[in-house]
Design a protein around this motif. Structure first.
Motif, PDB file in Angstrom:
ATOM      1  N   VAL A   1       6.095   7.195   2.847  1.00  0.00           N
ATOM      2  CA  VAL A   1       5.879   7.405   1.625  1.00  0.00           C
ATOM      3  C   VAL A   1       5.952   8.888   1.027  1.00  0.00           C
ATOM      4  CG1 VAL A   1       4.007   7.388  -0.191  1.00  0.00           C
ATOM      5  CG2 VAL A   1       3.915   5.519   1.473  1.00  0.00           C
ATOM      6  N   ASP A   2       5.584   9.746   1.887  1.00  0.00           N
ATOM      7  CA  ASP A   2       5.680  11.161   1.040  1.00  0.00           C
ATOM      8  C   ASP A   2       7.351  11.527   1.283  1.00  0.00           C
ATOM      9  OD1 ASP A   2       3.141  12.322   0.390  1.00  0.00           O
ATOM     10  OD2 ASP A   2       2.653  12.567   2.534  1.00  0.00           O
ATOM     11  N   LEU A   3       8.070  10.828   2.151  1.00  0.00           N
ATOM     12  CA  LEU A   3       9.561  11.168   2.375  1.00  0.00           C
ATOM     13  C   LEU A   3      10.406  10.112   1.462  1.00  0.00           C
ATOM     14  CD1 LEU A   3       9.938  11.947   6.093  1.00  0.00           C
ATOM     15  CD2 LEU A   3      10.325  13.441   4.335  1.00  0.00           C
TER      16      LEU A   3
ATOM     17  N   VAL B   1       5.925   2.260  -7.145  1.00  0.00           N
ATOM     18  CA  VAL B   1       4.830   3.305  -6.762  1.00  0.00           C
ATOM     19  C   VAL B   1       4.442   2.901  -5.316  1.00  0.00           C
ATOM     20  CG1 VAL B   1       2.802   4.169  -7.408  1.00  0.00           C
ATOM     21  CG2 VAL B   1       4.292   3.685  -9.005  1.00  0.00           C
ATOM     22  N   HIS B   2       4.445   3.950  -4.534  1.00  0.00           N
ATOM     23  CA  HIS B   2       3.758   3.720  -3.003  1.00  0.00           C
ATOM     24  C   HIS B   2       2.444   4.572  -3.268  1.00  0.00           C
ATOM     25  CE1 HIS B   2       7.081   2.243  -0.890  1.00  0.00           C
ATOM     26  NE2 HIS B   2       7.840   3.073  -1.749  1.00  0.00           N
ATOM     27  N   VAL B   3       1.408   3.881  -2.499  1.00  0.00           N
ATOM     28  CA  VAL B   3       0.112   4.506  -2.358  1.00  0.00           C
ATOM     29  C   VAL B   3      -0.602   3.956  -1.209  1.00  0.00           C
ATOM     30  CG1 VAL B   3      -1.251   2.808  -3.825  1.00  0.00           C
ATOM     31  CG2 VAL B   3      -2.302   4.858  -3.398  1.00  0.00           C
ATOM     32  N   VAL B   4      -0.941   4.950  -0.193  1.00  0.00           N
ATOM     33  CA  VAL B   4      -1.867   4.483   0.796  1.00  0.00           C
ATOM     34  C   VAL B   4      -3.454   5.080   0.359  1.00  0.00           C
ATOM     35  CG1 VAL B   4      -2.143   5.122   3.327  1.00  0.00           C
ATOM     36  CG2 VAL B   4       0.044   5.284   2.464  1.00  0.00           C
ATOM     37  N   LEU B   5      -4.066   3.758   0.677  1.00  0.00           N
ATOM     38  CA  LEU B   5      -5.635   3.797   0.202  1.00  0.00           C
ATOM     39  C   LEU B   5      -6.362   3.550   1.471  1.00  0.00           C
ATOM     40  CD1 LEU B   5      -5.318   1.380  -2.816  1.00  0.00           C
ATOM     41  CD2 LEU B   5      -5.261   3.842  -2.794  1.00  0.00           C
ATOM     42  N   HIS B   6      -7.582   4.413   1.291  1.00  0.00           N
ATOM     43  CA  HIS B   6      -8.716   4.269   2.323  1.00  0.00           C
ATOM     44  C   HIS B   6     -10.046   3.730   1.654  1.00  0.00           C
ATOM     45  CE1 HIS B   6     -12.672   6.042   3.979  1.00  0.00           C
ATOM     46  NE2 HIS B   6     -12.094   5.547   5.071  1.00  0.00           N
ATOM     47  N   VAL B   7     -10.366   2.464   1.950  1.00  0.00           N
ATOM     48  CA  VAL B   7     -11.444   1.714   1.079  1.00  0.00           C
ATOM     49  C   VAL B   7     -12.838   2.393   1.909  1.00  0.00           C
ATOM     50  CG1 VAL B   7     -12.611  -0.363   0.630  1.00  0.00           C
ATOM     51  CG2 VAL B   7     -10.066  -0.083   0.775  1.00  0.00           C
TER      52      VAL B   7
ATOM     53  N   GLU C   1       6.051  -6.632 -11.043  1.00  0.00           N
ATOM     54  CA  GLU C   1       6.115  -7.709 -10.350  1.00  0.00           C
ATOM     55  C   GLU C   1       4.813  -8.647 -10.296  1.00  0.00           C
ATOM     56  OE1 GLU C   1      10.043  -6.951  -7.348  1.00  0.00           O
ATOM     57  OE2 GLU C   1       7.935  -7.036  -6.482  1.00  0.00           O
ATOM     58  N   GLY C   2       5.049 -10.124  -9.946  1.00  0.00           N
ATOM     59  CA  GLY C   2       3.752 -10.642 -10.034  1.00  0.00           C
ATOM     60  C   GLY C   2       2.481  -9.988  -9.366  1.00  0.00           C
ATOM     61  N   ARG C   3       2.724  -9.259  -8.323  1.00  0.00           N
ATOM     62  CA  ARG C   3       1.462  -8.820  -7.516  1.00  0.00           C
ATOM     63  C   ARG C   3       2.073  -7.668  -6.604  1.00  0.00           C
ATOM     64  NH1 ARG C   3      -1.547 -12.924  -3.728  1.00  0.00           N
ATOM     65  NH2 ARG C   3       0.157 -13.062  -2.831  1.00  0.00           N
ATOM     66  N   PHE C   4       1.096  -6.625  -6.189  1.00  0.00           N
ATOM     67  CA  PHE C   4       1.466  -5.586  -5.375  1.00  0.00           C
ATOM     68  C   PHE C   4       1.591  -6.248  -4.231  1.00  0.00           C
ATOM     69  CE2 PHE C   4      -3.010  -5.872  -5.793  1.00  0.00           C
ATOM     70  CZ  PHE C   4      -3.339  -5.177  -4.314  1.00  0.00           C
ATOM     71  N   LYS C   5       2.493  -5.175  -3.298  1.00  0.00           N
ATOM     72  CA  LYS C   5       2.513  -5.523  -1.837  1.00  0.00           C
ATOM     73  C   LYS C   5       1.584  -4.774  -1.130  1.00  0.00           C
ATOM     74  CE  LYS C   5       5.531  -5.266   2.015  1.00  0.00           C
ATOM     75  NZ  LYS C   5       6.877  -4.815   2.365  1.00  0.00           N
TER      76      LYS C   5
ATOM     77  N   HIS D   1      -1.438  -0.013   2.716  1.00  0.00           N
ATOM     78  CA  HIS D   1      -0.365   0.461   1.934  1.00  0.00           C
ATOM     79  C   HIS D   1       0.045  -0.172   0.883  1.00  0.00           C
ATOM     80  CE1 HIS D   1       4.237   1.200   2.194  1.00  0.00           C
ATOM     81  NE2 HIS D   1       3.905   1.965   1.040  1.00  0.00           N
ATOM     82  N   CYS D   2       0.108   0.149  -0.191  1.00  0.00           N
ATOM     83  CA  CYS D   2       0.300  -0.749  -1.350  1.00  0.00           C
ATOM     84  C   CYS D   2       1.533  -0.305  -2.272  1.00  0.00           C
ATOM     85  CB  CYS D   2      -0.874  -0.807  -2.309  1.00  0.00           C
ATOM     86  SG  CYS D   2      -2.489  -1.569  -1.703  1.00  0.00           S
ATOM     87  N   VAL D   3       2.378  -1.154  -2.578  1.00  0.00           N
ATOM     88  CA  VAL D   3       3.506  -0.921  -3.531  1.00  0.00           C
ATOM     89  C   VAL D   3       3.494  -1.675  -4.405  1.00  0.00           C
ATOM     90  CG1 VAL D   3       6.078  -0.762  -3.391  1.00  0.00           C
ATOM     91  CG2 VAL D   3       4.788  -0.653  -1.332  1.00  0.00           C
TER      92      VAL D   3
END
Length: 326
Positions: free
Chosen positions: A184-186, A72-78, A163-167, A18-20
């Motif tokens: 995230v969707d809510l 911005v929120h995004v949930v990623l699958h590598v 901001e300096g870096r994403f969470k 999960h990245c923000v």
């Protein structure tokens, strides 16, 4: 104290993250600035289009996303495995869609003759690019830099936009993944930007609902179980209708006129995961606050801490909320 990315990302533990990304100071990514009254709503489309463009290049899938007014929120699958099946030409072609590459890689793709030393240099460079094409940091960099440049150009200014870096949060088991996706969707519902998930524009759930209405799949997003006819190991561990019911139920729980109310109409996923209603409500309303660099049950969080050489795993005391689903 900031942590290195190597201490936040461990593909040996999980491919889900999960990245923000948040704007600096009071900058507005999207929405209407209450101070100036200026509308930046069109920028939501920038972010969504860029996300979907990057998915077509990277060996990274999107599980969920939400474009908010200043973050911005995004949930990623590598998908590291898929990246290693690409040919050298495929790797270079993909990289050149978003970067210029080097003079040698450009000549290679044009079919120009190269010496053995030059061919070896191209091979070495392609392997570097291959690693970057399943790297979350590079993915977020290509998203954030693109949006920052476009916003600064529109605002006729220079300087830092994000901001300096994403969470980054590692999602170590299925319950962590699904609760984070619902969280995230809510986001628009909680922020009162939308009243229901189906009218929450620029979110993954809105995109999935629109595709479902048209009897089609959202090919840019990681599919749910049952959405693809062919067997695919890259499927989210729940059916789409169950997930929609889950999100809708959680959205009703956090309505302003029913604070703390637990709806008796349970979503099917709750009983399968064995998570108590009050725990699920807590997860889907306070996910970022409960967990820091990783989220999962206690066992998976301790293993993640060991594999990333961390002294402690912040949020581990909240792992009991997810322990029943491990």
């Amino acid at each position: 104290m900031q942590q290195s990315r190597s201490s936040q990302i461990s593909l040996a533990d999980t491919p889900y993250y999960h990245c923000v990304s948040r704007c600096v100071r009071q900058c507005y990514l999207c929405g209407i600035d209450q101070h100036s009254g200026k509308s930046f709503e069109h920028r939501r489309g920038w972010v969504e289009r860029r996300l979907l463009e990057l998915v077509s290049v990277y060996s990274i899938d999107i599980c969920a996303y939400a474009v908010m007014s200043n973050h911005v929120h995004v949930v990623l699958h590598v998908d590291k495995k898929s990246a290693h099946t690409w040919s050298q030409e495929e790797v270079l072609t993909k990289w050149h869609r978003i970067h210029k590459g080097t003079l040698l890689t450009q000549r290679f793709l044009k079919g120009e003759p190269l010496s053995e030393a030059e061919i070896q240099a191209v091979t070495d460079t392609a392997e570097i690019y291959r690693g970057r094409l399943y790297d979350i940091s590079w993915f977020m960099r290509n998203l954030n830099e693109f949006i920052a440049r476009a916003a600064n150009t529109e605002d006729e200014c220079t300087g830092r936009f994000w901001e300096g870096r994403f969470k980054s949060q590692a999602l170590l088991n299925e319950s962590a993944l699904l609760s984070c996706m619902a969280y995230v969707d809510l986001n628009p519902v909680r922020a009162k930007v939308a009243t229901t998930p189906e009218n929450a524009r620029y979110t993954s759930i809105y995109s999935r609902i629109q595709a479902m209405k048209c009897n089609s799949n959202t090919s840019e997003l990681l599919p749910f179980t049952g959405e693809c006819k062919q067997h695919d190991s890259k499927l989210l561990p729940i059916g789409l209708t169950d997930y929609l019911e889950l999100v809708d139920t959680m959205g009703r729980i956090i309505r302003d006129d029913k604070p703390g109310y637990i709806n008796s109409n349970y979503a099917p996923i709750l009983s399968r995961l064995g998570i108590k209603q009050i725990h699920w409500q807590t997860l889907t309303t306070s996910f970022e606050k409960l967990f820091s660099y990783a989220a999962g049950c206690e066992v998976t969080m301790r293993r993640f801490k060991q594999n990333t050489n961390r002294q402690r795993a912040r949020g581990i005391k909240n792992a009991k909320l997810l322990s029943n689903a491990s």
